[in-house]
Design an enzyme around this catalytic site. Structure first.
Site, PDB file in Angstrom:
ATOM      1  N   ARG A 279       0.849  -1.376   0.121  1.00 20.45           N
ATOM      2  CA  ARG A 279      -0.101  -0.135   0.132  1.00 20.45           C
ATOM      3  C   ARG A 279       0.806   1.264   0.057  1.00 20.45           C
ATOM      4  O   ARG A 279       0.941   1.844  -0.985  1.00 20.45           O
ATOM      5  CB  ARG A 279      -0.986   0.045   1.238  1.00 20.45           C
ATOM      6  CG  ARG A 279      -1.951   1.081   1.096  1.00 20.45           C
ATOM      7  CD  ARG A 279      -1.615   2.401   1.671  1.00 20.45           C
ATOM      8  NE  ARG A 279      -1.155   2.541   3.057  1.00 20.45           N
ATOM      9  CZ  ARG A 279      -0.410   3.384   3.518  1.00 20.45           C
ATOM     10  NH1 ARG A 279      -0.411   4.598   2.673  1.00 20.45           N
ATOM     11  NH2 ARG A 279       0.033   3.332   4.774  1.00 20.45           N
ATOM     12  N   ASP A 280       1.688   1.683   1.097  1.00 16.93           N
ATOM     13  CA  ASP A 280       2.325   2.660   1.216  1.00 16.93           C
ATOM     14  C   ASP A 280       3.661   2.843   0.180  1.00 16.93           C
ATOM     15  O   ASP A 280       3.658   3.641  -0.433  1.00 16.93           O
ATOM     16  CB  ASP A 280       2.941   3.042   2.548  1.00 16.93           C
ATOM     17  CG  ASP A 280       3.359   4.444   3.084  1.00 16.93           C
ATOM     18  OD1 ASP A 280       3.541   5.209   1.977  1.00 16.93           O
ATOM     19  OD2 ASP A 280       3.322   4.739   4.171  1.00 16.93           O
TER      20      ASP A 280
ATOM     21  N   HIS B 139       5.245   4.668  12.836  1.00 16.26           N
ATOM     22  CA  HIS B 139       5.367   4.520  11.250  1.00 16.26           C
ATOM     23  C   HIS B 139       6.155   5.575  10.692  1.00 16.26           C
ATOM     24  O   HIS B 139       5.907   6.968  10.772  1.00 16.26           O
ATOM     25  CB  HIS B 139       3.692   4.765  10.760  1.00 16.26           C
ATOM     26  CG  HIS B 139       3.894   4.791   9.347  1.00 16.26           C
ATOM     27  ND1 HIS B 139       3.045   3.833   8.527  1.00 16.26           N
ATOM     28  CD2 HIS B 139       3.990   5.611   8.365  1.00 16.26           C
ATOM     29  CE1 HIS B 139       3.169   4.018   7.262  1.00 16.26           C
ATOM     30  NE2 HIS B 139       3.521   5.325   7.025  1.00 16.26           N
TER      31      HIS B 139
ATOM     32  N   HIS C  74       8.878   7.400   8.033  1.00 15.50           N
ATOM     33  CA  HIS C  74       9.324   7.478   6.598  1.00 15.50           C
ATOM     34  C   HIS C  74      10.765   7.838   6.796  1.00 15.50           C
ATOM     35  O   HIS C  74      11.209   8.164   7.883  1.00 15.50           O
ATOM     36  CB  HIS C  74       8.619   8.534   5.908  1.00 15.50           C
ATOM     37  CG  HIS C  74       7.198   7.907   5.671  1.00 15.50           C
ATOM     38  ND1 HIS C  74       7.231   7.531   4.141  1.00 15.50           N
ATOM     39  CD2 HIS C  74       6.130   7.792   5.877  1.00 15.50           C
ATOM     40  CE1 HIS C  74       6.041   6.822   3.964  1.00 15.50           C
ATOM     41  NE2 HIS C  74       5.341   6.927   5.164  1.00 15.50           N
TER      42      HIS C  74
ATOM     43  N   CYS D 290       3.852   9.301   0.429  1.00 14.92           N
ATOM     44  CA  CYS D 290       2.414   9.795   0.357  1.00 14.92           C
ATOM     45  C   CYS D 290       2.544  10.806  -0.943  1.00 14.92           C
ATOM     46  O   CYS D 290       3.148  11.623  -0.907  1.00 14.92           O
ATOM     47  CB  CYS D 290       1.876  10.322   1.485  1.00 14.92           C
ATOM     48  SG  CYS D 290       0.356  11.021   1.094  1.00 14.92           S
TER      49      CYS D 290
ATOM     50  N   ASN E 184       9.542   4.524   3.289  1.00 11.03           N
ATOM     51  CA  ASN E 184       9.398   3.947   4.804  1.00 11.03           C
ATOM     52  C   ASN E 184      10.596   3.505   5.240  1.00 11.03           C
ATOM     53  O   ASN E 184      11.482   3.051   4.498  1.00 11.03           O
ATOM     54  CB  ASN E 184       8.108   2.778   4.788  1.00 11.03           C
ATOM     55  CG  ASN E 184       6.889   3.790   4.648  1.00 11.03           C
ATOM     56  OD1 ASN E 184       6.087   3.978   5.636  1.00 11.03           O
ATOM     57  ND2 ASN E 184       6.290   3.659   3.305  1.00 11.03           N
TER      58      ASN E 184
HETATM   59  P1  HMG Z   1     -13.049  14.290  -2.376  1.00 11.17           P
HETATM   60  O1  HMG Z   1     -12.563  14.845  -4.031  1.00 11.17           O
HETATM   61  O2  HMG Z   1     -13.201  15.653  -1.505  1.00 11.17           O
HETATM   62  O3  HMG Z   1     -14.187  13.649  -2.386  1.00 11.17           O
HETATM   63  O4  HMG Z   1     -11.762  13.373  -2.018  1.00 11.17           O
HETATM   64  P2  HMG Z   1     -15.541  13.236  -3.017  1.00 11.17           P
HETATM   65  O5  HMG Z   1     -16.493  12.579  -2.298  1.00 11.17           O
HETATM   66  O6  HMG Z   1     -15.974  14.683  -3.787  1.00 11.17           O
HETATM   67  O7  HMG Z   1     -15.174  12.511  -4.442  1.00 11.17           O
HETATM   68  C1  HMG Z   1     -14.491  12.922  -5.559  1.00 11.17           C
HETATM   69  C2  HMG Z   1     -14.668  11.661  -6.435  1.00 11.17           C
HETATM   70  O8  HMG Z   1     -13.957  10.457  -5.982  1.00 11.17           O
HETATM   71  C3  HMG Z   1     -16.198  11.278  -6.744  1.00 11.17           C
HETATM   72  O9  HMG Z   1     -16.281  10.676  -8.068  1.00 11.17           O
HETATM   73  C4  HMG Z   1     -16.170  10.073  -5.842  1.00 11.17           C
HETATM   74  O10 HMG Z   1     -17.197   9.256  -6.234  1.00 11.17           O
HETATM   75  C5  HMG Z   1     -14.769   9.698  -5.825  1.00 11.17           C
HETATM   76  P3  HMG Z   1     -16.908  11.492  -9.165  1.00 11.17           P
HETATM   77  O11 HMG Z   1     -18.376  11.766  -8.775  1.00 11.17           O
HETATM   78  O12 HMG Z   1     -15.938  12.842  -9.388  1.00 11.17           O
HETATM   79  O13 HMG Z   1     -17.097  10.651 -10.372  1.00 11.17           O
HETATM   80  N1  HMG Z   1     -14.650   8.906  -4.623  1.00 11.17           N
HETATM   81  C6  HMG Z   1     -14.307   7.672  -4.578  1.00 11.17           C
HETATM   82  N2  HMG Z   1     -14.058   6.556  -5.475  1.00 11.17           N
HETATM   83  C7  HMG Z   1     -13.891   5.350  -4.937  1.00 11.17           C
HETATM   84  N3  HMG Z   1     -13.524   5.045  -3.747  1.00 11.17           N
HETATM   85  C8  HMG Z   1     -13.820   6.088  -2.938  1.00 11.17           C
HETATM   86  C9  HMG Z   1     -13.994   7.184  -3.034  1.00 11.17           C
HETATM   87  N4  HMG Z   1     -14.306   8.535  -2.490  1.00 11.17           N
HETATM   88  C10 HMG Z   1     -14.549   9.295  -3.436  1.00 11.17           C
HETATM   89  N5  HMG Z   1     -13.375   5.742  -1.632  1.00 11.17           N
HETATM   90  C11 HMG Z   1     -11.054  11.793  -0.624  1.00 11.17           C
HETATM   91  C12 HMG Z   1     -11.832  13.026  -0.729  1.00 11.17           C
HETATM   92  C13 HMG Z   1     -10.842  11.638   0.744  1.00 11.17           C
HETATM   93  C14 HMG Z   1     -11.937  10.666  -1.279  1.00 11.17           C
HETATM   94  C15 HMG Z   1      -9.674  11.688  -1.461  1.00 11.17           C
HETATM   95  O14 HMG Z   1      -9.098  13.014  -1.052  1.00 11.17           O
HETATM   96  C16 HMG Z   1      -8.919  10.679  -1.382  1.00 11.17           C
HETATM   97  O15 HMG Z   1      -9.344   9.462  -1.753  1.00 11.17           O
HETATM   98  N6  HMG Z   1      -7.662  10.906  -0.733  1.00 11.17           N
HETATM   99  C17 HMG Z   1      -6.752   9.604  -0.536  1.00 11.17           C
HETATM  100  C18 HMG Z   1      -5.353  10.349  -0.784  1.00 11.17           C
HETATM  101  C19 HMG Z   1      -4.360   9.197  -0.395  1.00 11.17           C
HETATM  102  O16 HMG Z   1      -4.696   7.877  -0.530  1.00 11.17           O
HETATM  103  N7  HMG Z   1      -3.171   9.428   0.255  1.00 11.17           N
HETATM  104  C20 HMG Z   1      -2.139   8.550   0.719  1.00 11.17           C
HETATM  105  C21 HMG Z   1      -2.637   7.587   1.795  1.00 11.17           C
HETATM  106  S1  HMG Z   1      -2.237   8.377   3.404  1.00 11.17           S
HETATM  107  C22 HMG Z   1      -0.695   8.034   3.781  1.00 11.17           C
HETATM  108  O17 HMG Z   1       0.100   7.697   3.063  1.00 11.17           O
HETATM  109  C23 HMG Z   1      -0.189   8.387   5.226  1.00 11.17           C
HETATM  110  C24 HMG Z   1       0.249   7.186   5.914  1.00 11.17           C
HETATM  111  O18 HMG Z   1       1.193   6.241   5.187  1.00 11.17           O
HETATM  112  C25 HMG Z   1       0.733   7.350   7.125  1.00 11.17           C
HETATM  113  C26 HMG Z   1       1.736   8.417   7.070  1.00 11.17           C
HETATM  114  O19 HMG Z   1       2.888   7.997   6.475  1.00 11.17           O
HETATM  115  O20 HMG Z   1       1.877   9.498   7.805  1.00 11.17           O
HETATM  116  C27 HMG Z   1      -1.149   6.326   5.946  1.00 11.17           C
HETATM  117 MG    MG Z   2       3.277   6.344   5.140  1.00 14.18          MG
END
Ligand code: HMG
Ligand code: MG
Length: 310
Positions: free
Chosen positions: A22-23, A214, A216, A247, A256
């Site tokens: 995933r990450d 966690h 990085h 990310c 990481n």
């Molecule tokens: P948004 O644009 O505000 O949400 O995004 P929305 O509800 O307006 O949706 C936009 C579009 O996405 C829509 O489609 C939804 O249907 C679709 P449209 O109507 O335009 O065709 N949609 C989805 N489709 C499939 N599955 C879903 C989904 N949700 C909406 N679940 C949202 C808000 C949270 C969805 C967006 O910002 C997002 O997905 N962000 C994720 C970013 C991400 O994955 N970042 C990496 C993970 S975090 C990380 O890595 C840190 C971590 O490792 C810890 C650390 O290191 O600190 C965990």
């Molecule tokens: Mg991370």
């Protein structure tokens, strides 16, 4: 008299949460084939890893690399005794995860408003409001729920993050019923003393047994920070095979903590993990080769030489 550092953790069991599929892969610019993602997860379980974060049910518009989350889970031969948590940002993600038959999800937010806005298009408080019903619904369906709190030692947009903000968010996700909270140094800026102080403040609020770390490795501090936190009592560590990771919405974030480098240290400390190190190094080399780059980890680069801590 205080014991030497290594005996403070020796003999203790440490649970590794492998986040490479995933990450590790979410940050890859080139689309990685679904079959490669599945093979990576299977190779990691062959090594003895028992928690493997498989994929992420986020918006494919935001992270195209994870658009095949449903196909990854459908193609995976899930094994008894292995947990395959998946990232879920909202109700839509939960519905997809449930349809894929997952047992465990991980929700995510951050201790910084600025990062949250870039990463999930919400402030801290908006994200907590959005996530509370997701956690409730997931738990009502019998799923285990883990939480990530990002930017616990610094934010790429805001800079310093007050410890009080970190603790507030950790308390909020704990109150939702998340069984474990992973403290993310998303951009790898923290150092050992800061990491330990932050961990201890969170442990004072929710208990050490509910926390994971966690790190990085952007500034090469991940292993040192992990050891500092192990000595302070944490027993769950996130890591990524080959040191993959980052990310896409955290400017300047790199990989990481590499699982194989972590394992080498844990083996040297006499800590039991049940993971096969030479096999893990092989998996790190394999995925790096598939992605067309040198392995980021130390062990991936040097291999398992005679005398190494297997
Ligand atoms: P948004 O644009 O505000 O949400 O995004 P929305 O509800 O307006 O949706 C936009 C579009 O996405 C829509 O489609 C939804 O249907 C679709 P449209 O109507 O335009 O065709 N949609 C989805 N489709 C499939 N599955 C879903 C989904 N949700 C909406 N679940 C949202 C808000 C949270 C969805 C967006 O910002 C997002 O997905 N962000 C994720 C970013 C991400 O994955 N970042 C990496 C993970 S975090 C990380 O890595 C840190 C971590 O490792 C810890 C650390 O290191 O600190 C965990
Ligand atoms: Mg991370």
């Amino acid at each position: 008299m205080t014991e030497p550092a290594e005996t403070m953790v020796s003999g203790a069991a440490v649970r590794i949460v492998e986040v490479g599929p995933r990450d590790g892969l979410q940050n890859e610019a080139q689309q990685v084939a679904t079959s490669v993602k599945i093979e990576l997860i299977e190779r990691l379980s062959d090594c003895g890893l028992r928690t493997i974060e498989a994929t992420s049910f986020v918006s494919p518009k935001w992270v195209p690399q994870m658009a095949d989350a449903d196909a990854v889970l459908a193609g995976l031969q899930r094994r008894d005794g292995v947990r395959y948590p998946v990232l879920v940002p909202n109700q839509q993600g939960l519905q997809r995860a449930l349809a894929a038959g997952v047992d465990e999800i991980a929700i995510f937010t951050a201790a910084s408003d600025a990062f949250n806005r870039k990463n999930i298009n919400a402030s801290i408080d908006e994200s907590l409001q959005r996530l509370a019903p997701v956690v409730e619904a997931a738990r009502a369906q019998g799923l285990a729920v883990r939480a990530y709190v990002s930017t616990v030692l610094g934010c790429p947009y805001q800079g310093a993050v007050p410890l009080t903000d970190v603790v507030r968010v950790v308390e909020a996700v704990a109150a939702m019923g998340c069984y474990e909270i992973s403290l993310g140094d998303t951009i790898g800026v923290g150092t050992a003393h800061q990491a330990r102080t932050m961990l201890q403040a969170c442990a004072a609020a929710v208990g050490m047994q509910r926390l994971a770390v966690h790190f990085h490795d952007t500034y090469g501090q991940a292993l040192a920070n992990t050891l500092a936190c192990l000595e302070a009592g944490v027993r769950v560590v996130d890591a990524s095979v080959g040191g993959l990771g980052g990310c896409p919405y955290a400017r300047g974030a790199s990989g990481n903590l590499a699982t194989e480098d972590l394992l080498y240290m844990l083996n040297g400390l006499g800590v039991d993990t049940g993971v096969d190190l030479p096999r893990l190094v092989e998996a790190a080399r394999w995925i790096s080769e598939v992605l067309g780059r040198a392995t980021a980890s130390r062990l991936g680069r040097i291999g398992m030489n005679t005398g190494a801590c297997t």
